[in-house]
Design a protein around this motif. Structure first.
Motif, PDB file in Angstrom:
ATOM      1  N   ARG A 130      39.615  25.396  46.543  1.00 13.49           N
ATOM      2  CA  ARG A 130      40.308  26.043  47.659  1.00 13.49           C
ATOM      3  C   ARG A 130      41.198  27.175  47.158  1.00 13.49           C
ATOM      4  O   ARG A 130      41.300  28.220  47.770  1.00 13.49           O
ATOM      5  N   ASN A 131      41.841  26.981  46.016  1.00 13.07           N
ATOM      6  CA  ASN A 131      42.743  27.994  45.443  1.00 13.07           C
ATOM      7  C   ASN A 131      42.252  28.436  44.080  1.00 13.07           C
ATOM      8  O   ASN A 131      41.782  27.629  43.275  1.00 13.07           O
ATOM      9  N   GLU A 132      42.405  29.732  43.837  1.00 12.89           N
ATOM     10  CA  GLU A 132      42.034  30.310  42.549  1.00 12.89           C
ATOM     11  C   GLU A 132      43.012  31.444  42.260  1.00 12.89           C
ATOM     12  O   GLU A 132      43.322  32.235  43.140  1.00 12.89           O
ATOM     13  N   VAL A 133      43.487  31.509  41.022  1.00 13.95           N
ATOM     14  CA  VAL A 133      44.419  32.558  40.620  1.00 13.95           C
ATOM     15  C   VAL A 133      43.841  33.267  39.402  1.00 13.95           C
ATOM     16  O   VAL A 133      43.379  32.621  38.459  1.00 13.95           O
ATOM     17  N   GLN A 134      43.884  34.604  39.443  1.00 16.29           N
ATOM     18  CA  GLN A 134      43.440  35.418  38.310  1.00 16.29           C
ATOM     19  C   GLN A 134      44.585  36.342  37.915  1.00 16.29           C
ATOM     20  O   GLN A 134      45.206  36.966  38.773  1.00 16.29           O
ATOM     21  N   VAL A 135      44.846  36.423  36.617  1.00 17.48           N
ATOM     22  CA  VAL A 135      45.866  37.317  36.082  1.00 17.48           C
ATOM     23  C   VAL A 135      45.197  38.190  35.030  1.00 17.48           C
ATOM     24  O   VAL A 135      44.488  37.674  34.157  1.00 17.48           O
ATOM     25  N   GLN A 136      45.421  39.495  35.134  1.00 18.76           N
ATOM     26  CA  GLN A 136      44.884  40.432  34.156  1.00 18.76           C
ATOM     27  C   GLN A 136      46.027  41.309  33.673  1.00 18.76           C
ATOM     28  O   GLN A 136      46.809  41.810  34.471  1.00 18.76           O
ATOM     29  N   ALA A 137      46.118  41.470  32.357  1.00 11.97           N
ATOM     30  CA  ALA A 137      47.168  42.306  31.788  1.00 11.97           C
ATOM     31  C   ALA A 137      46.576  43.104  30.635  1.00 11.97           C
ATOM     32  O   ALA A 137      45.698  42.628  29.922  1.00 11.97           O
ATOM     33  N   GLY A 138      47.062  44.314  30.489  1.00 15.61           N
ATOM     34  CA  GLY A 138      46.590  45.160  29.403  1.00 15.61           C
ATOM     35  C   GLY A 138      47.684  46.097  28.943  1.00 15.61           C
ATOM     36  O   GLY A 138      48.537  46.514  29.724  1.00 15.61           O
TER      37      GLY A 138
END
Length: 164
Positions: free
Chosen positions: A47-55
């Motif tokens: 039901r929930n999904e979290v994506q974090v992207q950093a550069g």
């Protein structure tokens, strides 16, 4: 960009699924992938999904990090079957690189470095795996961690050379 300046990127995405149903054929019941039904061996849909992207990047050197989290799911075993619970899953990937051409003193000393780039990457940095348990509390044979994810953590080192 001006010389010496760098870049920083940060993105965060949170996906919330309110419905996720599938009808395989008109004569069959609708499958609710958020409430105990599944169409594959990885369980239902989270039901929930979290994506974090950093550069970050500066002067030919940089790093990228991405992390993904998916909420636990369950599959209803039906009459006489065992329910399956699929744990939360968090994976973190890291990629670090250096464009050796941007190191002018190195290129002057070692001309072969012109057009070269070295990359170091780690997929699933913390070697996390989905844990599957039945309603009896055991791990079914087909859902052993090494069967679901035989690679686990993957480390890669690469050197790329562009010929001019």
């Amino acid at each position: 960009m001006q010389p010496g300046q760098g870049r920083l990127n940060l993105s965060i995405y949170h996906t919330v699924r309110f419905t996720d149903t599938v009808t395989i054929r008109d004569s069959l019941p609708e499958l609710d992938l958020l409430d105990g039904d599944a169409t594959g061996a990885r369980g239902g849909t989270s039901r929930n999904e979290v994506q974090v992207q950093a550069g970050v990047f500066r002067s030919g050197v940089g790093a990228f990090l991405n992390a993904n989290w998916t909420e636990a799911t369950r599959v209803d075993g039906g009459t006489g079957g065992s329910d399956l619970t699929f744990s939360d899953q968090t994976t973190v990937n890291l990629n670090v690189f250096a464009d050796l051409s941007s190191r002018t003193t190195w290129v002057e000393r070692f001309p072969i470095l012109k057009g070269a780039r070295i990359n170091f990457g780690v997929e699933n940095l913390f070697d996390t795996r989905t844990e599957v348990t039945s309603s009896a509390g055991d791990v079914p044979l087909n859902y052993q961690p090494d069967f679901l994810d035989p690679q686990g953590r993957v480390v890669r080192i690469s050197l790329r050379k562009i010929l001019f």
